[in-house]
Design an enzyme around this catalytic site. Structure first.
Site, PDB file in Angstrom:
ATOM      1  N   GLY B  72       0.811  -1.215   0.000  1.00 15.87           N
ATOM      2  CA  GLY B  72       0.000   0.000   0.000  1.00 15.87           C
ATOM      3  C   GLY B  72       0.846   1.267   0.000  1.00 15.87           C
ATOM      4  N   THR B  73       1.903   1.270   0.772  1.00 14.99           N
ATOM      5  CA  THR B  73       2.753   2.464   0.853  1.00 14.99           C
ATOM      6  C   THR B  73       3.339   2.812  -0.505  1.00 14.99           C
ATOM      7  OG1 THR B  73       3.292   2.148   3.185  1.00 14.99           O
ATOM      8  CG2 THR B  73       4.868   3.391   1.875  1.00 14.99           C
ATOM      9  N   ASN B 152      -7.926   3.835   8.917  1.00 18.43           N
ATOM     10  CA  ASN B 152      -7.337   2.649   9.536  1.00 18.43           C
ATOM     11  C   ASN B 152      -7.451   2.648  11.058  1.00 18.43           C
ATOM     12  OD1 ASN B 152      -5.484   4.863   9.029  1.00 18.43           O
ATOM     13  ND2 ASN B 152      -3.969   3.619  10.095  1.00 18.43           N
ATOM     14  N   GLN B 182      -7.777  -0.138   3.574  1.00 18.98           N
ATOM     15  CA  GLN B 182      -8.662  -0.726   4.589  1.00 18.98           C
ATOM     16  C   GLN B 182     -10.072  -1.003   4.041  1.00 18.98           C
ATOM     17  OE1 GLN B 182      -7.706  -1.835   7.442  1.00 18.98           O
ATOM     18  NE2 GLN B 182      -5.777  -0.777   7.808  1.00 18.98           N
ATOM     19  N   SER B 202      -3.888  -3.279  -0.813  1.00 17.72           N
ATOM     20  CA  SER B 202      -2.804  -4.050  -0.222  1.00 17.72           C
ATOM     21  C   SER B 202      -3.237  -5.492   0.012  1.00 17.72           C
ATOM     22  CB  SER B 202      -2.402  -3.397   1.099  1.00 17.72           C
ATOM     23  OG  SER B 202      -1.572  -4.254   1.822  1.00 17.72           O
ATOM     24  N   HIS B 204      -1.873  -7.874   2.305  1.00 17.18           N
ATOM     25  CA  HIS B 204      -1.853  -8.528   3.625  1.00 17.18           C
ATOM     26  C   HIS B 204      -2.998  -8.078   4.528  1.00 17.18           C
ATOM     27  CE1 HIS B 204      -0.005  -5.330   6.277  1.00 17.18           C
ATOM     28  NE2 HIS B 204       0.163  -4.811   5.084  1.00 17.18           N
ATOM     29  N   THR B 240      11.990  -7.208 -10.815  1.00 16.00           N
ATOM     30  CA  THR B 240      11.436  -8.539 -11.058  1.00 16.00           C
ATOM     31  C   THR B 240      10.186  -8.743 -10.215  1.00 16.00           C
ATOM     32  OG1 THR B 240      13.595  -9.427 -11.613  1.00 16.00           O
ATOM     33  CG2 THR B 240      11.934 -11.023 -10.900  1.00 16.00           C
ATOM     34  N   CYS B 327       3.106   4.515  23.989  1.00 17.28           N
ATOM     35  CA  CYS B 327       3.267   5.043  25.325  1.00 17.28           C
ATOM     36  C   CYS B 327       4.722   5.327  25.593  1.00 17.28           C
ATOM     37  CB  CYS B 327       2.768   4.005  26.304  1.00 17.28           C
ATOM     38  SG  CYS B 327       3.015   4.477  27.979  1.00 17.28           S
TER      39      CYS B 327
END
Lengths: 391, 385
Positions: B72-73, B152, B182, B202, B204, B240, B327
């Site tokens: 996707g990126t 997302n 998404q 995408s 995955h 390829t 965090c």
């Protein structure tokens, strides 16, 4: 000609009758550090150590990298060992100079000579001059510059002679294991690995203790501490890492003690546990990365209250340093990049908004009486996981 | 830890078993380079062709409109850079939203330093972009509009048809790029019929392998290649081809679209049940995902707690989720999406994203809520338990 490694050591020379003990320790540390790279002979002569590989294809670069991390060593050079014969000295000096010009494109040089062998008929300045002239004749583009040369050909004329061009500094200090053992409180931040390194540099063996608050912190926080211990082990050969489960204790403190005392009580219990572990492993001191005034738990009042809980001496090598000075060392020893990974304490649950900055020992002890300290500490020590970290 | 409840499907999904064995087979038998002239090459080329047909078919496109990428990126980068580079005359103004995925947001921020005027459209408190603001920003200079179809983090579904209509009314020539990573396999999208010019997807996220994605480029839209080399993918994307990955992607797409309606219904019911259970059993929380959000994503913010602490406690019980904010005491890493939606400070650090897949069951949800009931009181701050 034979390629070998020359190791120089410093402070040990100043020792009196104990000097051989320190030298033996250093040689044993050297052997341990490079034995995986292949067979070598290690010889000591005139406050130097010579490492001669007895096999072909020796990996000099890896050996030198390892040697530069051994405490007690001041500098290291890869050198050519030749016979003490002026023709040989000239021709190998020329060859080395050619290599420097070919690989680095250097334009200026000088020759420096040390003559330890007083039976050799020429004096040092004369040797330098003659060899310099010989190199100049044979490499047309090269010039002499005695003030700021782009490389130096070093010659040492002794029983054998040595030719080299690089002196790589090491960290100095004292051979590891020559000064007993201490336990380092290792948090995963920037300071504690530096503190541990500084004490290890003085020859003190280190065992690390980490307080682990999963699931209040991430598993990555533990991986990070293991990674930092590995870096320390690259200097110390081997470091035992004690991972103390700390969550239960934090929950107890949170429930039973005043919020603004949480941090200081936590610090005191960490020291208690570290001291218990130190006694177990026969260490004689604790090491922390504390520094006066850095955070609330490191005011001089807090340090005094924390200190009061243990009997052992607590070494705080960073106590008077500024953050930038600590960061400089962290970068130099290679821990900085790992220390700043963001997987650190997530335990804001256990941090008061306004922690006490001037705690009073008496009040803290009163609060601690609400806890079954003996039981909590016993359980934590009992459940401590020990990892043996080597490079 | 016997039980494993994976509720992080917006991050990535477990590949279908069929996909894994198909790819394994291809790795063993059909390892040729599709550019080779011998049989081994031709076999591999045929596999690529089949995968391209499958992906094209899933969105009512023709195979020539599908370009395979590494994910996707890359598809997003290729769409934006490739389009602007090939259409330099069409203007120096580009529009996106404040709630994009970083693979779009960061590209737009970069372009804003390279001479483009960039407008970021704000969302409302539901995460839906402000169409009036969009309308006021489109000019004759606008070259490209990028939009995240399904968010997302929150699952918010953007009003794509309205955006296309507004754009066509104000500037027909501006191109629309949809980041459908998404949305693909969850909502039926026909980019050709919907007026979408470029669309990133995408593998995955739909139970295919990682390292694989595609960009739909509508016939007639010009793109400049951003990777130069052997000229694969019709000269647009050299390198390829990842034959096993692309083939696995094709099969995953086929399986996903076979059950798309059924899954959507199942997960809508599951998500409603989740919300119901929260209402019954948990106090002081806010459902961030809006009512019409994707059934695959439920974002819930719990008051006065650190999401990462909750995440690790859930993980201890075999439940895997994501947080919007990492965090760390050192940096402020609160989610840019939740910030743009103006979520209150006492909630924003406690936002957890539960994201589902066809593998998720009602029992998983019930088990998760009972774990939440158990954990939350122990980790809230601001007062003792």
């Amino acid at each position: 000609m034979k390629k070998i490694i020359l190791v120089r050591y410093g402070e040990i020379i100043l020792k009196g009758l104990n000097r051989p003990v320190f030298e033996e320790k250093l040689i044993s540390n050297i052997k341990k550090s490079i034995y995986t790279l292949g067979k070598v002979e290690v010889l000591k002569s005139q406050a130097r150590i010579y490492i001669e590989p007895t096999q072909e294809d020796y990996d000099f670069d890896s050996a030198i990298e390892k040697l530069r991390k051994i405490f007690g060593i001041v500098s290291v050079s890869q050198v050519w060992k030749i016979e003490t014969d002026f023709e040989q000295i000239k021709s190998y000096s020329l060859e080395l100079a050619k290599e420097m010009v070919r690989i680095n494109g250097n334009k200026t040089f000088k020759v420096e000579t040390k003559r330890g062998n007083k039976r050799f008929p020429m004096e040092s300045p004369e040797i330098s001059r003659e060899v310099g002239a010989y190199i100049l004749e044979n490499i047309p583009d090269l010039n002499v510059d005695v003030i700021k040369p782009s490389f130096i050909i070093y010659l040492e004329v002794r029983e054998n002679s040595y030719v080299y061009s690089k002196i790589l500094p090491a960290n100095g200090g004292m051979p590891l294991g020559s000064n007993g053992k201490a336990v380092l409180l290792l948090s995963g931040g920037i300071d504690s690995p530096v503190a541990g390194w500084m004490i290890a540099k003085r020859g003190v063996e280190i065992e690390a203790v980490h307080f682990y608050s999963y699931p209040y912190t991430s598993e990555r926080a533990k991986d990070k501490v293991i990674e930092l211990t590995k870096i320390l082990a690259s200097y110390c050969g081997k470091v035992n890492l004690h991972i103390v489960p700390f969550t239960e204790i934090q929950l107890e403190i949170r429930e039973k003690c005043p919020e603004d005392q949480m941090t200081i009580i936590m610090r005191r219990i960490m020291m208690m546990i570290a001291e218990r572990i130190a006694k177990k492993v026969e260490a004689l001191a604790l090491i922390t990365g504390e520094c006066v005034g850095q955070v609330a738990s490191q005011t001089i009042q807090s340090l005094a209250v924390t200190n009061a809980v243990v009997e052992m001496p607590v070494f705080r090598p960073l106590i008077g340093m500024d953050k930038n000075e600590v960061i400089d060392i962290a970068r130099k020893i290679g821990t900085f990049e790992t220390s700043i990974l963001p997987y650190e304490d997530c335990c804001t649950v256990f941090v008061a908004k306004h922690p006490k900055t001037k705690p009073q020992l008496q009040k803290i002890i009163e609060s601690e009486n609400h806890l079954d300290l003996e039981k909590l500490v016993d359980a934590a020590v009992e459940q401590t996981e020990v990892m043996h970290i080597r490079v | 830890m016997d039980r494993e409840i994976y509720l992080d499907n917006a991050a990535t999904t477990r590949a279908y078993d069929e996909v894994i064995s198909y790819m394994n087979d291809i790795n063993i038998k059909y390892y040729g380079n599709p550019s080779s002239m011998h049989t081994k090459g031709i076999e591999a080329e045929k596999l690529l062709k089949l995968a391209r047909e499958r992906i094209a078919g899933s969105m009512g496109a023709v195979p020539g409109e599908i370009y395979f990428t590494s994910g996707g990126t890359e598809a997003n980068n290729m769409a934006i850079f490739g389009y602007l580079e090939a259409n330099r005359h069409s203007g120096k103004h580009i529009i996106t939203t404040a709630v994009e995925h970083p693979s779009v947001l960061e590209v737009y921020k970069y372009l804003s330093k390279k001479g483009y005027t960039v407008d970021f459209i704000n969302p409302d408190s539901q995460g839906i972009i402000d169409l009036n603001m969009l309308e006021s920003k489109i000019t004759s200079e606008t070259a490209l509009i990028s939009l995240l179809y399904v968010n997302n983090e929150t699952g918010a579904v953007q009003p794509v048809q309205e955006v296309v209509e507004i754009k066509n009314r104000l500037n027909r020539n501006a191109a629309i790029h949809m980041d459908a990573v998404q949305a693909y396999g969850k909502i039926r999208i026909n980019p050709g019929k919907s007026g979408i010019d470029l669309m990133s997807v995408s593998s995955h996220k739909i139970h295919g392998p990682k390292g694989c994605g595609a960009l739909f480029v509508r016939n007639g839209i010009k793109l400049q290649s951003i990777l130069f080399g052997g000229g694969q993918e019709n000269k647009l994307r050299s390198g390829t081809e990842n034959v096993p990955g692309i083939s696995g992607f094709g099969l995953a797409s086929e399986i996903t679209f076979r059950n798309i309606n059924e899954n959507s219904q199942k997960l809508s019911a599951l998500k409603s049940r989740f919300i119901e259970l929260l209402e019954e059993k948990i106090q002081d929380y806010r459902v961030i995902s809006n009512e019409n959000s994707s059934p695959y994503i439920l974002n819930v913010a719990f008051k006065n707690l650190k999401a990462e602490v909750l995440l690790h406690h859930l993980e201890e019980r075999g439940i895997f989720v994501s947080t919007g904010s990492a965090c760390s005491s050192r940096r402020n890493t609160s989610s840019h999406v939740l910030k743009a939606m103006a979520v209150e400070p006492c909630y924003i650090d406690g936002a957890i994203r539960f994201s589902f897949s066809s593998f998720t069951s009602i029992e998983d949800i019930e088990y998760t809520v009972s774990a939440l009931v158990d954990i939350i009181p122990r980790i809230r701050y601001g007062g003792k338990k």
